[in-house]
Structure formats: C-alpha cells, structure tokens
Design a protein around this motif. Structure first.
Motif, PDB file in Angstrom:
ATOM      1  N   VAL A 170      41.678  40.697  39.898  1.00 43.68           N
ATOM      2  CA  VAL A 170      42.677  41.360  38.987  1.00 43.68           C
ATOM      3  C   VAL A 170      43.221  42.573  39.728  1.00 43.68           C
ATOM      4  CG1 VAL A 170      42.229  43.009  36.869  1.00 43.68           C
ATOM      5  CG2 VAL A 170      40.714  40.807  37.320  1.00 43.68           C
ATOM      6  N   SER A 175      45.021  46.152  40.284  1.00 39.43           N
ATOM      7  CA  SER A 175      44.339  47.555  39.947  1.00 39.43           C
ATOM      8  C   SER A 175      45.708  48.534  39.812  1.00 39.43           C
ATOM      9  CB  SER A 175      43.367  48.248  41.193  1.00 39.43           C
ATOM     10  OG  SER A 175      44.326  48.452  42.371  1.00 39.43           O
ATOM     11  N   THR A 183      46.245  44.704  45.275  1.00 39.36           N
ATOM     12  CA  THR A 183      45.246  45.309  44.264  1.00 39.36           C
ATOM     13  C   THR A 183      44.642  46.709  45.196  1.00 39.36           C
ATOM     14  OG1 THR A 183      43.596  44.105  45.831  1.00 39.36           O
ATOM     15  CG2 THR A 183      44.221  43.290  43.656  1.00 39.36           C
ATOM     16  N   ARG A 233      35.140  44.801  46.776  1.00 37.55           N
ATOM     17  CA  ARG A 233      34.847  45.538  45.472  1.00 37.55           C
ATOM     18  C   ARG A 233      35.789  45.500  44.317  1.00 37.55           C
ATOM     19  NH1 ARG A 233      33.921  50.175  49.075  1.00 37.55           N
ATOM     20  NH2 ARG A 233      35.887  51.243  48.185  1.00 37.55           N
ATOM     21  N   VAL A 234      36.911  44.384  44.863  1.00 35.32           N
ATOM     22  CA  VAL A 234      37.832  44.282  43.779  1.00 35.32           C
ATOM     23  C   VAL A 234      37.278  43.557  42.417  1.00 35.32           C
ATOM     24  CG1 VAL A 234      38.487  41.952  44.654  1.00 35.32           C
ATOM     25  CG2 VAL A 234      40.279  43.589  43.472  1.00 35.32           C
ATOM     26  N   GLU A 235      37.906  43.868  41.371  1.00 34.77           N
ATOM     27  CA  GLU A 235      37.315  43.112  40.073  1.00 34.77           C
ATOM     28  C   GLU A 235      37.909  41.778  39.930  1.00 34.77           C
ATOM     29  OE1 GLU A 235      38.234  43.695  35.298  1.00 34.77           O
ATOM     30  OE2 GLU A 235      39.248  44.994  36.674  1.00 34.77           O
ATOM     31  N   VAL A 262      37.968  38.120  37.447  1.00 31.60           N
ATOM     32  CA  VAL A 262      37.735  37.721  36.106  1.00 31.60           C
ATOM     33  C   VAL A 262      37.399  36.080  36.074  1.00 31.60           C
ATOM     34  CG1 VAL A 262      39.118  39.548  35.047  1.00 31.60           C
ATOM     35  CG2 VAL A 262      40.249  37.435  35.744  1.00 31.60           C
TER      36      VAL A 262
END
Length: 368
Positions: free
Chosen positions: A24, A26, A352, A362-364, A366
């Motif tokens: 995702v 940021s 990101t 640590r990136v989101e 999904v």
C-alpha cells in the motif's frame, strides 16, 4: 487468526501467497536514487539484498563471481555438477538438449558421479581469488562429510539448505546432524533452511544460525506439492518467521537472525512483497535462469529434480531476456518484472516513502 473448517474432523489456518497480497502506498514518496538496499549479515555487507540459489542451472564459479561483483551473493551448490566433474560444460550442453521424461532420467545418471573434495576446494578457491564473498551450500545429509573441506577452502558463509530442515531431525538409521553443536564449533556464520513456521524457525534460530531460509526453494522447478503434498504460501511463511525473529531477539537479549525468503521469488514484485512481509533478503533462482550467461542454457533445475528415488522437481525452460547485470540492474526491455529487479525494488520503496530495507519491512500490505 480464525481457523477454517475443512470438515468436522479438520480445521486449517488461512495462509497467503505473494500473489494474494499487495503493498500500500503511503502519504510520502521519495526519489528512487535516495533509497538504499544495502544488506549486512554477520561481518559481510552487500549492496543488494539478493542471494543466488545454489542451483547448477544458475550458479557456477563464474556466475557466483559475477553476482558478487554486482553487489549480491552467489551461493555455489557444493554437491552439484561443478564439484562432481572437472569439466561439466559438455554435460550442461547435453542437459539443454534433452527432451521430456528423458531429462529426469539423465539428470539422475549425471548426479550419481561422486562429489570430489578436491573439486570443492578448487571451486571455492576460484571464487575467493576473484575477491568476492565466498558462499557454498551443502544438504544436511552431506554437511558432516564435507564441512572440514569447505571451511579449509576458506568459505565465508556456510549454507545448509534442504527442502525442509529441522533442528530436531529424528533417525533410527544414522546419527543426524546436530545443528546447534555443528554451528557452535564452526568458525564461519551459517545460513540454514528451509522452514515455514514460527516454531520451526525459532528452533533453527536457537542453534546459533546467522540466517534462516524461509520456504522450500526451487519454486519454479519444484514439484514437492504434487509429489509430497507439502507446500507453504510464502507471504504467510515469511511473516511467521519474521515474528519468530522478533521473539528470538527478545529471548536472546538482542541477537538478530536474518530472514531470507527462498521460494516463489519469480519477479521483481515478489522481492518487494517478501521484504514487506519481513524478509531481510531473498534467495533467487528462476529469474537468473533467464540470463543469457546462466550455465543452464535457458533451462532450470534444482537438486530435487535428480533425486535417485523420488524426484520432486523438474527441468523447466525459460526464455532468455538479458544478462545477469541487466536482470539485476537493468535497463529492462520487458514489462513483466523479469528484468531490473533492484530498480523495481528501489522504486517500490520510493513509492511508499521508505529509505532502507529495515524500514520497508513496516510498510502496510493488503489482501486482495
């Protein structure tokens, strides 16, 4: 995590492959030129978080040297064709010309030639003389037999790699390798695997390993799921082992064990997703099989393909897309993620807003 009922007598945990997850963006973006993908394990620092899998189709002494000079780490298969034959080039030509079922049968014949200690020494010395970090791999079954030869030859990183490796192998036929004792007595850092669960990884970390391989390796050429029914979706496996790394960090009072994704890394997006799920680096096979200068001549196979009793892999063919350097560093001439792997990773991190690999973990992500 909620279990899924398969039937009244069996429940299963939902797990995810790299294809099931996405990264995702940021609120912040960066220039790709400002992103660092440096990676360090023990005393060895690399410009790229990429290890080449110890498979004869992609790693020869020459390509290990080539990858080392590009900033990655080439791992030579010390039970492979390069340590069985003084001149394997004619055999590599022959393998490239085989058709259908003949390939498995002939590979089995080729790999019946004994591994020669003097060739292990010669190959590793060739890599060392080129001035790059030296890494070689043995299976758990052959580690005791050749460990002294490997260390005497001056290996920098010792890799113990199998379809699945446990810290508690049980055998009534022979004394199994005591990983903890072996690693304690060795003077060089050890990377060991594969594994796929939190508990198995934690046990391997407790042996003193510097790094743990996640997965079963040889994804594109592997038939383990078909033959044994054993498989693991890699996104969940990497995340589980990353959790074991965190737990072991607390348990050990600060000892960090590196997590290396080994399997299902076919394209550049898979590298980004592996790191996003918690990997420190990736072990790559099939992308390098597409190199015009790979020893496999466009074909790819692993040790499982020539098992003498139960082959669990196959020789597969890939279309060549470019040199080792182009596949790693670009420029890319295709839009399918098979070239400029590092450029794509840097762009993913920049998109990101992350500047290094540790931050990018640590990136989101999904599921979708």
């Amino acid at each position: 995590m909620t279990d899924i009922e398969i039937g009244r007598a069996k429940r299963a945990r939902r797990a995810y492959a790299f294809d099931d997850v996405a990264i995702v963006p940021s609120r912040r973006t960066r220039d790709p030129e400002e992103v660092s993908v440096d990676w360090q394990i023990d005393a060895y620092r690399f410009e790229l978080p990429v290890l080449a899998a110890p498979m004869d189709s992609v790693m020869s002494p020459a390509t290990a040297i080539k990858l080392g000079k590009l900033g990655g780490l080439g791992v030579l298969n010390l039970e492979g064709i390069w340590t069985r034959y003084a001149d394997p080039e004619p055999l590599l030509d022959e393998v490239a010309g085989l058709r259908g079922a003949d390939a498995t049968r002939r590979l089995q014949e080729i790999y019946t030639e004994p591994v020669k200690a003097e060739l292990i020494t010669e190959r590793l010395r060739e890599i060392r003389d080129a001035g790059v970090t030296v890494a070689g791999a043995l299976s758990p079954q052959r580690t005791k037999e050749f460990a002294k030869t490997v260390t005497d030859a001056g290996v920098d990183l010792f890799v113990i790699r199998g379809t699945t490796v446990s810290a508690e192998h049980v055998s009534s036929q022979a004394e199994p390798l005591n990983l903890k004792e072996f690693i304690y007595e060795l003077d060089v850092p050890v990377i060991v695997g594969g594994c796929a669960t939190h508990q198995a990884a934690l046990h391997l970390m407790r042996t003193g390993a510097a790094g743990v391989l996640v997965g079963f390796g040889g994804g594109a050429a592997h038939t383990t799921r078909t033959v044994l029914g054993v498989a693991v979706p890699m996104a969940s496996a990497v995340a589980d082992v990353a959790a074991a790394r965190r737990d072991y960090l607390d348990e050990s009072g600060g000892r960090y064990v590196h997590v290396i994704a080994d399997g299902s890394i076919g394209k550049s997006g898979d590298i980004s997703k592996a790191i996003a799920c918690g990997a420190d680096a990736v072990m790559v096979g099939s992308p390098f099989a597409r190199a015009t200068d790979a020893p496999g001549r466009g074909f790819h196979w692993g040790a499982e393909a020539h098992h003498e009793v139960l082959p669990r892999g196959q020789r597969v063919q890939f279309e060549a897309v470019g040199s080792f350097e182009e596949i790693l560093m670009g420029p890319s001439h295709v839009a399918d993620g098979t070239m400029n792997l590092i450029g794509a990773l840097k762009r993913s991190m920049a998109t990101t807003g992350y500047t290094d690999v540790k931050e990018f973990q640590r990136v989101e992500v999904v599921v979708g």
